[in-house]
Design a protein around this motif. Sequence first.
Motif, PDB file in Angstrom:
ATOM      1  N   ASN A 237       0.824  -1.269   0.124  1.00 48.91           N
ATOM      2  CA  ASN A 237      -0.112  -0.049   0.008  1.00 48.91           C
ATOM      3  C   ASN A 237       0.837   1.105  -0.047  1.00 48.91           C
ATOM      4  OD1 ASN A 237      -2.549  -1.159  -0.190  1.00 48.91           O
ATOM      5  ND2 ASN A 237      -2.266  -1.828   2.153  1.00 48.91           N
ATOM      6  N   ALA A 238       1.800   1.275  -0.634  1.00 44.67           N
ATOM      7  CA  ALA A 238       2.787   2.555  -0.987  1.00 44.67           C
ATOM      8  C   ALA A 238       3.459   2.189  -2.356  1.00 44.67           C
ATOM      9  CB  ALA A 238       3.859   2.404   0.084  1.00 44.67           C
ATOM     10  N   ARG A 239       3.889   3.460  -2.952  1.00 46.87           N
ATOM     11  CA  ARG A 239       4.474   3.458  -3.980  1.00 46.87           C
ATOM     12  C   ARG A 239       5.916   2.905  -3.862  1.00 46.87           C
ATOM     13  NH1 ARG A 239       3.470   9.710  -5.111  1.00 46.87           N
ATOM     14  NH2 ARG A 239       3.212   9.408  -3.104  1.00 46.87           N
ATOM     15  N   VAL A 240       6.347   1.964  -4.732  1.00 47.98           N
ATOM     16  CA  VAL A 240       7.448   1.387  -4.575  1.00 47.98           C
ATOM     17  C   VAL A 240       8.339   1.552  -5.794  1.00 47.98           C
ATOM     18  CG1 VAL A 240       6.656  -0.318  -3.012  1.00 47.98           C
ATOM     19  CG2 VAL A 240       6.818  -0.806  -5.441  1.00 47.98           C
ATOM     20  N   ASN A 241       9.738   1.657  -5.514  1.00 49.63           N
ATOM     21  CA  ASN A 241      10.725   1.835  -6.555  1.00 49.63           C
ATOM     22  C   ASN A 241      11.906   0.959  -6.648  1.00 49.63           C
ATOM     23  OD1 ASN A 241       9.492   4.446  -7.990  1.00 49.63           O
ATOM     24  ND2 ASN A 241       9.977   5.197  -5.964  1.00 49.63           N
ATOM     25  N   SER A 242      12.760   0.683  -7.898  1.00 47.02           N
ATOM     26  CA  SER A 242      14.117   0.097  -7.990  1.00 47.02           C
ATOM     27  C   SER A 242      14.141  -1.097  -7.048  1.00 47.02           C
ATOM     28  CB  SER A 242      14.935   1.272  -7.488  1.00 47.02           C
ATOM     29  OG  SER A 242      16.245   0.987  -7.786  1.00 47.02           O
ATOM     30  N   PRO A 243      13.310  -2.085  -7.314  1.00 48.55           N
ATOM     31  CA  PRO A 243      13.550  -3.561  -6.820  1.00 48.55           C
ATOM     32  C   PRO A 243      14.921  -3.993  -7.692  1.00 48.55           C
ATOM     33  CG  PRO A 243      11.837  -3.745  -8.408  1.00 48.55           C
ATOM     34  CD  PRO A 243      12.078  -2.177  -8.317  1.00 48.55           C
ATOM     35  N   VAL A 244      15.674  -4.505  -6.625  1.00 46.73           N
ATOM     36  CA  VAL A 244      17.073  -5.258  -6.986  1.00 46.73           C
ATOM     37  C   VAL A 244      17.161  -6.686  -6.541  1.00 46.73           C
ATOM     38  CG1 VAL A 244      19.561  -4.883  -6.815  1.00 46.73           C
ATOM     39  CG2 VAL A 244      17.985  -3.039  -7.138  1.00 46.73           C
ATOM     40  N   ILE A 245      17.491  -7.723  -7.121  1.00 43.66           N
ATOM     41  CA  ILE A 245      17.757  -8.914  -6.494  1.00 43.66           C
ATOM     42  C   ILE A 245      19.322  -8.909  -6.210  1.00 43.66           C
ATOM     43  CG2 ILE A 245      18.171 -11.255  -6.857  1.00 43.66           C
ATOM     44  CD1 ILE A 245      15.995 -11.199  -9.343  1.00 43.66           C
ATOM     45  N   VAL A 246      19.655  -9.575  -4.933  1.00 48.49           N
ATOM     46  CA  VAL A 246      20.873  -9.556  -4.350  1.00 48.49           C
ATOM     47  C   VAL A 246      20.936 -11.080  -3.781  1.00 48.49           C
ATOM     48  CG1 VAL A 246      22.753  -8.808  -2.722  1.00 48.49           C
ATOM     49  CG2 VAL A 246      21.311  -7.178  -3.929  1.00 48.49           C
ATOM     50  N   GLY A 247      21.781 -11.954  -4.312  1.00 49.74           N
ATOM     51  CA  GLY A 247      21.266 -13.334  -3.890  1.00 49.74           C
ATOM     52  C   GLY A 247      20.103 -14.027  -3.779  1.00 49.74           C
ATOM     53  N   ASN A 248      19.619 -14.226  -2.704  1.00 48.16           N
ATOM     54  CA  ASN A 248      18.259 -14.799  -2.557  1.00 48.16           C
ATOM     55  C   ASN A 248      17.239 -13.638  -1.992  1.00 48.16           C
ATOM     56  OD1 ASN A 248      18.728 -17.100  -3.811  1.00 48.16           O
ATOM     57  ND2 ASN A 248      19.649 -18.157  -1.726  1.00 48.16           N
ATOM     58  N   THR A 249      17.508 -12.534  -2.125  1.00 47.70           N
ATOM     59  CA  THR A 249      16.879 -11.305  -1.465  1.00 47.70           C
ATOM     60  C   THR A 249      16.510 -10.153  -2.296  1.00 47.70           C
ATOM     61  OG1 THR A 249      17.955 -11.739   0.785  1.00 47.70           O
ATOM     62  CG2 THR A 249      16.907  -9.530   0.524  1.00 47.70           C
ATOM     63  N   VAL A 250      15.257  -9.854  -2.414  1.00 47.82           N
ATOM     64  CA  VAL A 250      14.931  -8.574  -3.137  1.00 47.82           C
ATOM     65  C   VAL A 250      14.950  -7.360  -2.299  1.00 47.82           C
ATOM     66  CG1 VAL A 250      13.000  -7.713  -4.448  1.00 47.82           C
ATOM     67  CG2 VAL A 250      13.346 -10.172  -4.672  1.00 47.82           C
ATOM     68  N   TYR A 251      15.765  -6.526  -2.661  1.00 46.94           N
ATOM     69  CA  TYR A 251      15.514  -5.120  -1.891  1.00 46.94           C
ATOM     70  C   TYR A 251      14.763  -4.268  -2.827  1.00 46.94           C
ATOM     71  CZ  TYR A 251      19.442  -6.714   0.745  1.00 46.94           C
ATOM     72  OH  TYR A 251      20.363  -7.530   1.623  1.00 46.94           O
ATOM     73  N   LEU A 252      13.779  -3.348  -2.115  1.00 46.66           N
ATOM     74  CA  LEU A 252      12.966  -2.365  -2.777  1.00 46.66           C
ATOM     75  C   LEU A 252      12.831  -1.188  -1.864  1.00 46.66           C
ATOM     76  CD1 LEU A 252       9.978  -2.664  -1.521  1.00 46.66           C
ATOM     77  CD2 LEU A 252       9.916  -4.481  -3.054  1.00 46.66           C
ATOM     78  N   LEU A 253      12.500  -0.019  -2.293  1.00 45.62           N
ATOM     79  CA  LEU A 253      12.182   1.147  -1.900  1.00 45.62           C
ATOM     80  C   LEU A 253      10.751   1.544  -1.723  1.00 45.62           C
ATOM     81  CD1 LEU A 253      15.038   3.350  -3.787  1.00 45.62           C
ATOM     82  CD2 LEU A 253      15.337   2.217  -1.359  1.00 45.62           C
ATOM     83  N   SER A 254      10.506   1.911  -0.557  1.00 43.06           N
ATOM     84  CA  SER A 254       9.078   2.496  -0.199  1.00 43.06           C
ATOM     85  C   SER A 254       9.096   3.934  -0.173  1.00 43.06           C
ATOM     86  CB  SER A 254       8.223   2.116   1.180  1.00 43.06           C
ATOM     87  OG  SER A 254       7.149   2.552   1.268  1.00 43.06           O
ATOM     88  N   PHE A 255       8.363   4.587  -1.192  1.00 41.64           N
ATOM     89  CA  PHE A 255       8.587   6.055  -1.588  1.00 41.64           C
ATOM     90  C   PHE A 255       7.767   6.746  -0.547  1.00 41.64           C
ATOM     91  CE2 PHE A 255       7.021  10.048  -3.282  1.00 41.64           C
ATOM     92  CZ  PHE A 255       8.334  10.678  -3.578  1.00 41.64           C
ATOM     93  N   ASP A 256       6.674   6.332  -0.135  1.00 37.59           N
ATOM     94  CA  ASP A 256       5.586   7.067   0.602  1.00 37.59           C
ATOM     95  C   ASP A 256       6.267   6.849   2.407  1.00 37.59           C
ATOM     96  OD1 ASP A 256       4.172   7.406  -1.370  1.00 37.59           O
ATOM     97  OD2 ASP A 256       2.929   5.720  -1.163  1.00 37.59           O
ATOM     98  N   THR A 257       6.906   5.668   2.447  1.00 36.25           N
ATOM     99  CA  THR A 257       7.229   5.631   4.109  1.00 36.25           C
ATOM    100  C   THR A 257       8.608   5.929   4.268  1.00 36.25           C
ATOM    101  OG1 THR A 257       7.659   3.180   3.859  1.00 36.25           O
ATOM    102  CG2 THR A 257       5.546   4.049   4.773  1.00 36.25           C
ATOM    103  N   SER A 258       9.361   6.286   2.879  1.00 35.25           N
ATOM    104  CA  SER A 258      10.826   6.454   3.216  1.00 35.25           C
ATOM    105  C   SER A 258      11.688   5.267   3.796  1.00 35.25           C
ATOM    106  CB  SER A 258      11.284   7.830   3.899  1.00 35.25           C
ATOM    107  OG  SER A 258      10.666   8.857   3.011  1.00 35.25           O
ATOM    108  N   GLU A 259      11.278   4.042   3.333  1.00 38.91           N
ATOM    109  CA  GLU A 259      12.147   3.036   3.744  1.00 38.91           C
ATOM    110  C   GLU A 259      12.704   2.128   3.028  1.00 38.91           C
ATOM    111  OE1 GLU A 259       9.446   1.190   7.427  1.00 38.91           O
ATOM    112  OE2 GLU A 259       8.338   1.304   5.669  1.00 38.91           O
ATOM    113  N   LEU A 260      13.901   1.291   3.165  1.00 39.85           N
ATOM    114  CA  LEU A 260      14.379   0.309   2.549  1.00 39.85           C
ATOM    115  C   LEU A 260      13.817  -0.932   3.152  1.00 39.85           C
ATOM    116  CD1 LEU A 260      16.517  -0.884   0.413  1.00 39.85           C
ATOM    117  CD2 LEU A 260      18.272  -0.481   2.190  1.00 39.85           C
ATOM    118  N   LEU A 261      13.435  -2.041   2.075  1.00 39.75           N
ATOM    119  CA  LEU A 261      12.799  -3.167   2.624  1.00 39.75           C
ATOM    120  C   LEU A 261      13.506  -4.386   2.129  1.00 39.75           C
ATOM    121  CD1 LEU A 261       9.071  -2.323   1.973  1.00 39.75           C
ATOM    122  CD2 LEU A 261      10.405  -2.102   4.057  1.00 39.75           C
TER     123      LEU A 261
END
Length: 349
Positions: A237-261
């Motif tokens: 429930n937030a705009r997300v940007n720039s997903p990246v695969i590193v190993g077996n993990t997906v990192y992505l950005l939550s624009f609305d909450t200013s978080e790295l997930l």
Amino acid sequence: MRNLILLMSVIATISLFSIQIYNVGEAPWNFEIYNAGDKTYALILDRGRSSLVILDLNTGEKKVIELPSFPTDIYMEDNEALITCIEKGALVKVNLSDFEIDKSKLLGAQIFRFLRTWPVENGYAVLSYDGRVLVITKNLEVSKIFYISSHSLDAALWRNFLVSLKSENYDPIWHKFTEEKAVVFSDLSTGKTFREYAGKIPAYILTFEKELLVISYWDGQITAFDENMNTKRMVFNARVNSPVIVGNTVYLLSFDTSELLAVDPETLKVVRRLKLKGRGPVRLKVFDNWLVVLNVLDDSVDVVDPTSFKNRFHFHTGRYPVDVEKISENKLAILCEEAGQLWLHEIEK
């Protein structure tokens, strides 16, 4: 007291960072770093002036090459740089030995990005906004065309499927769907096509051996498809940007909450979450032991340690940072679109 605190903050920032600033155009969009012997160059696309800016990072000297209208993506291979120009439908090859255009080809398609994970031998795959993937030879000849959904922001070959997106499936102003089932699977062996729902404005496709993920921008939905086309979903429930695969993990950005997930792609659960110091993250890049995040609401950069998942450095840069490269062990180059500048930040350890 407030002025004293501010002064101390500025002094602390200066002690951590050494900054160089170069003016590089009207609307620089993205760039690559090119190393030639003892020289380092930034190859910068300026959409405002439709040009390639070649900046010598040792001397500050610049060379500008005019390009067809609206250059959008740059891809480097061996001693060449290839550039997509969407308005003219041109693919331009620049020889990096002499920084001159080697060849330019009109492809008759709105090509706007390279598909870097698309398997091509001795050539390239480019995505066209009018609903095609073009496979291009080294001589810039079209060797094959895959027809996909128009306005697809991403496309992939996965198992026996050609996967594309109807990325204009949702109107965020009127909050109405124009097309709900916006992920299109085309079976390459049978020619049959079916569609699935994967959120509002699906924009990213990530492929694993046994799983495919589609991530939507507007509502941050991750939809996972397995080998049998079973699905599971997670919505942020937030705009997300720039997903990246590193190993077996997906990192992505939550624009609305200013978080790295950090997300486990098998369970779609968030395994780590970091509140960034900056606001409005739009771009994430991975460099060895750094996760670098660009924030556009306060024009700042967060550098995160992927092991501890803690913020190592936070600093401000030029207006609207859009791209970043690591040019040495402790130096970052940040391209700032609204400022029209390239900022070099040297982080003292």
